[in-house]
Write a protein that holds these residues in place. Structure first.
Motif, short mmCIF file in Angstrom:
data_model
loop_
_atom_site.label_atom_id
_atom_site.label_comp_id
_atom_site.label_asym_id
_atom_site.label_seq_id
_atom_site.Cartn_x
_atom_site.Cartn_y
_atom_site.Cartn_z
N PRO A 249 -47.24 -10.49 10.81
CA PRO A 249 -46.49 -10.55 9.62
C PRO A 249 -45.85 -9.43 8.92
O PRO A 249 -44.88 -9.53 8.11
CB PRO A 249 -47.66 -11.24 8.70
CG PRO A 249 -48.47 -11.86 9.80
CD PRO A 249 -48.64 -11.25 10.91
N ASP A 250 -46.53 -8.40 8.84
CA ASP A 250 -45.94 -7.08 8.41
C ASP A 250 -44.67 -6.50 9.15
O ASP A 250 -44.26 -5.76 8.43
CB ASP A 250 -47.33 -5.99 8.61
CG ASP A 250 -48.24 -6.22 7.59
OD1 ASP A 250 -48.24 -7.23 6.87
OD2 ASP A 250 -49.55 -5.79 7.68
N GLU A 251 -44.41 -7.15 10.28
CA GLU A 251 -43.27 -6.51 10.83
C GLU A 251 -42.30 -7.64 10.90
O GLU A 251 -41.58 -7.66 11.80
CB GLU A 251 -43.57 -6.19 12.12
CG GLU A 251 -44.45 -4.71 12.47
CD GLU A 251 -45.95 -5.23 11.98
OE1 GLU A 251 -46.60 -4.26 11.69
OE2 GLU A 251 -46.48 -6.15 12.27
N ALA A 252 -42.27 -8.65 10.01
CA ALA A 252 -41.31 -9.80 10.03
C ALA A 252 -40.01 -9.53 10.20
O ALA A 252 -39.16 -10.11 10.94
CB ALA A 252 -41.87 -10.73 8.80
N ALA A 253 -39.62 -8.64 9.52
CA ALA A 253 -38.03 -8.25 9.51
C ALA A 253 -37.60 -7.95 11.09
O ALA A 253 -36.69 -8.08 11.55
CB ALA A 253 -37.85 -7.22 8.42
N LEU A 254 -38.40 -6.83 11.70
CA LEU A 254 -38.16 -6.44 12.87
C LEU A 254 -38.35 -7.51 13.85
O LEU A 254 -37.58 -7.49 14.77
CB LEU A 254 -39.18 -5.22 13.10
CG LEU A 254 -39.33 -4.81 14.79
CD1 LEU A 254 -37.76 -4.09 15.02
CD2 LEU A 254 -40.37 -3.85 14.93
N THR A 255 -39.29 -8.42 13.92
CA THR A 255 -39.47 -9.40 14.67
C THR A 255 -38.41 -10.42 14.75
O THR A 255 -37.93 -10.79 15.63
CB THR A 255 -40.78 -10.32 14.47
OG1 THR A 255 -41.80 -9.54 14.48
CG2 THR A 255 -41.02 -11.30 15.34
N ALA A 256 -37.82 -10.67 13.33
CA ALA A 256 -36.79 -11.59 13.42
C ALA A 256 -35.44 -10.74 14.02
O ALA A 256 -34.84 -11.70 14.75
CB ALA A 256 -36.31 -11.89 11.91
N GLU A 257 -35.23 -9.78 13.94
CA GLU A 257 -34.08 -9.01 14.28
C GLU A 257 -34.15 -9.02 16.18
O GLU A 257 -33.19 -9.29 16.43
CB GLU A 257 -33.94 -7.67 13.93
CG GLU A 257 -32.39 -7.04 14.14
CD GLU A 257 -31.45 -7.81 13.35
OE1 GLU A 257 -30.31 -7.90 13.90
OE2 GLU A 257 -31.80 -8.54 12.51
N TRP A 258 -35.61 -8.65 16.39
CA TRP A 258 -35.56 -8.43 17.73
C TRP A 258 -35.47 -9.97 18.58
O TRP A 258 -34.69 -10.04 19.67
CB TRP A 258 -37.10 -8.19 18.04
CG TRP A 258 -37.63 -8.36 19.49
CD1 TRP A 258 -37.45 -7.51 20.25
CD2 TRP A 258 -38.09 -9.35 20.06
NE1 TRP A 258 -37.55 -7.85 21.58
CE2 TRP A 258 -38.29 -9.10 21.59
CE3 TRP A 258 -39.01 -10.53 19.44
CZ2 TRP A 258 -38.98 -10.08 22.40
CZ3 TRP A 258 -39.27 -11.54 20.44
CH2 TRP A 258 -39.25 -11.18 21.90
N LEU A 259 -35.93 -11.07 17.81
CA LEU A 259 -35.90 -12.51 18.25
C LEU A 259 -34.28 -12.99 18.58
O LEU A 259 -33.96 -13.32 19.72
CB LEU A 259 -36.40 -13.38 17.43
CG LEU A 259 -37.92 -13.71 17.51
CD1 LEU A 259 -38.46 -14.44 16.45
CD2 LEU A 259 -38.21 -14.49 18.88
N ARG A 260 -33.47 -12.59 17.55
CA ARG A 260 -32.27 -12.88 17.53
C ARG A 260 -31.43 -12.08 18.72
O ARG A 260 -30.66 -12.59 19.71
CB ARG A 260 -31.36 -12.46 16.44
CG ARG A 260 -31.82 -13.17 15.10
CD ARG A 260 -31.07 -12.86 13.82
NE ARG A 260 -31.47 -13.44 12.72
CZ ARG A 260 -32.33 -13.14 11.66
NH1 ARG A 260 -32.65 -11.76 11.72
NH2 ARG A 260 -32.75 -13.75 10.81
N GLY A 261 -31.83 -10.82 18.87
CA GLY A 261 -31.08 -10.20 20.24
C GLY A 261 -31.94 -10.34 21.61
O GLY A 261 -30.99 -10.66 22.54
N TRP A 262 -33.17 -10.81 21.57
CA TRP A 262 -33.70 -11.16 22.68
C TRP A 262 -33.22 -12.60 23.36
O TRP A 262 -32.81 -12.80 24.36
CB TRP A 262 -35.07 -11.51 22.56
CG TRP A 262 -36.20 -11.52 23.65
CD1 TRP A 262 -36.16 -10.95 24.70
CD2 TRP A 262 -36.98 -12.84 23.85
NE1 TRP A 262 -36.99 -11.55 25.70
CE2 TRP A 262 -37.64 -12.67 25.09
CE3 TRP A 262 -37.28 -14.08 22.95
CZ2 TRP A 262 -38.37 -13.66 25.45
CZ3 TRP A 262 -38.04 -14.99 23.38
CH2 TRP A 262 -38.90 -14.63 24.62
N VAL A 263 -33.04 -13.67 22.37
CA VAL A 263 -32.55 -14.82 22.62
C VAL A 263 -31.01 -14.67 23.10
O VAL A 263 -30.47 -15.51 23.78
CB VAL A 263 -32.73 -15.96 21.55
CG1 VAL A 263 -32.13 -17.36 21.92
CG2 VAL A 263 -34.28 -16.01 21.17
N GLY A 264 -30.51 -13.81 22.17
CA GLY A 264 -28.96 -13.77 22.30
C GLY A 264 -28.52 -13.27 23.62
O GLY A 264 -27.69 -13.66 24.29
N ALA A 265 -29.34 -12.33 24.18
CA ALA A 265 -29.00 -11.60 25.58
C ALA A 265 -29.48 -12.73 26.52
O ALA A 265 -28.70 -12.82 27.53
CB ALA A 265 -29.96 -10.28 25.56
#
Length: 313
Positions: A249-265
């Motif tokens: 939860p403390d890294e939610a902003a990073l997790t969300a951005e990583w998810l977008r890139g991971w799924v997008g790729a």
């Protein structure tokens, strides 16, 4: 602190910490010879820096310190550290305060925009309070040679190996071995991701992403093995330690951005995933925002200790 910039043509990766353009992880751009220098998103690099710092394998520092303390001809000379693909300079900010002695960092990147960020945010002092100076250099890792590393004490890079080819990794290993310079190469993707709670689509997305990482001649998650083998062939002692991101939860902003890139790729690699991946991503982002998602993104750090030049043990 010196901030001189040398002309293009020196050793460089051209790739900052996470192969990013406009904030999307997992992309490599700008390797072609062109006058247009690609722009990488400093916002993404800054967002991931705390997770990178927490993940790097501190256990590799003791053998590195021993090697640096016993380097040939060290005398009272500064440590000279080449940071390849420095991005915004997070590797220097993490490592410089963990090493004793005066240091001179040579920051390599193709993008002068990122070199500016790296210079402005450069560390000022070593672990014992000694001075840390910085210069910058633009160029191409394809020109990296043992001669280019003459006088170097250490080569570092962060999230670099997985966006290199076999030829580039072989060249890097040969250059370090030829100069007798140790290399600390951190945060290379290992090809494994754990999401909690699990979802049936996790494995498919991960497989498609890993295939995307291997597009063209890039090694992606195979780079760790390739690097270990390349340095070992050059006579180096190689150590590998895990360096996973552990995102909650403390890294939610990073997790969300990583998810977008991971799924997008993954979708870029397998367009037929698009419909299911859209719903998957929406669900994952909702869980992330609610503090209900935890992610482990596995990386590895490599420390390669070639035989020192000059015949020292």
């Amino acid at each position: 602190m010196s901030t001189a910039t040398t002309p293009a043509g020196g050793p460089d990766s051209g790739i900052p910490e996470e192969k990013v353009r406009t904030g999307v992880p997992g992309q490599r751009v700008g390797d072609q010879d062109t006058d247009e220098v690609p722009r990488y998103a400093p916002q993404w690099l800054q967002l991931r820096e705390p997770a990178d710092a927490a993940a790097r394998a501190a256990d590799l520092l003791d053998p590195l310190r021993i090697r640096l303390a016993n380097r040939p001809g060290r005398g009272g000379d500064d440590l000279v550290i080449h940071d390849l693909g420095c991005g915004t300079g997070s590797m220097g900010r993490w490592l410089a305060p963990r090493l004793d002695g005066a240091q001179h960092w040579i920051l390599h990147d193709r993008d002068p925009y990122l070199l500016h960020f790296a210079t402005v945010g450069a560390p000022k002092a070593a672990a014992d309070g000694s001075h840390v100076g910085v210069t910058t250099q633009r160029g191409d890792i394809g020109r990296l040679t043992a001669d280019a590393l003459s006088g170097a004490s250490l080569v570092t890079a962060s999230a670099l190996l997985d966006v290199l080819t076999t030829e580039e990794i072989d060249r890097l290993a040969a250059a370090c071995a030829g100069a007798g310079v140790p290399a600390l190469l951190t945060l290379s993707v290992a090809g494994r991701v754990e999401l909690t709670p699990a979802d049936p689509l996790d494995a498919e997305i991960a497989e498609a992403f890993n295939t995307h990482q291997r597009r063209g001649e890039l090694l992606g998650p195979d780079a760790i093995t390739a690097a270990c083998e390349a340095f070992a062939r050059c006579g180096a002692t190689v150590r590998v330690n895990p360096s996973p991101w552990r995102l909650g939860p403390d890294e939610a902003a990073l997790t969300a951005e990583w998810l977008r890139g991971w799924v997008g790729a993954a979708v870029e690699q397998r367009p037929e995933l698009a419909a299911r991946a859209e719903a998957y991503l929406e669900s994952r982002l909702t869980a992330c925002a609610a503090g209900e998602l935890r992610v482990v993104v596995h990386h590895s750090d490599v420390l390669a200790l070639p035989h020192p030049s000059g015949g020292a043990a």
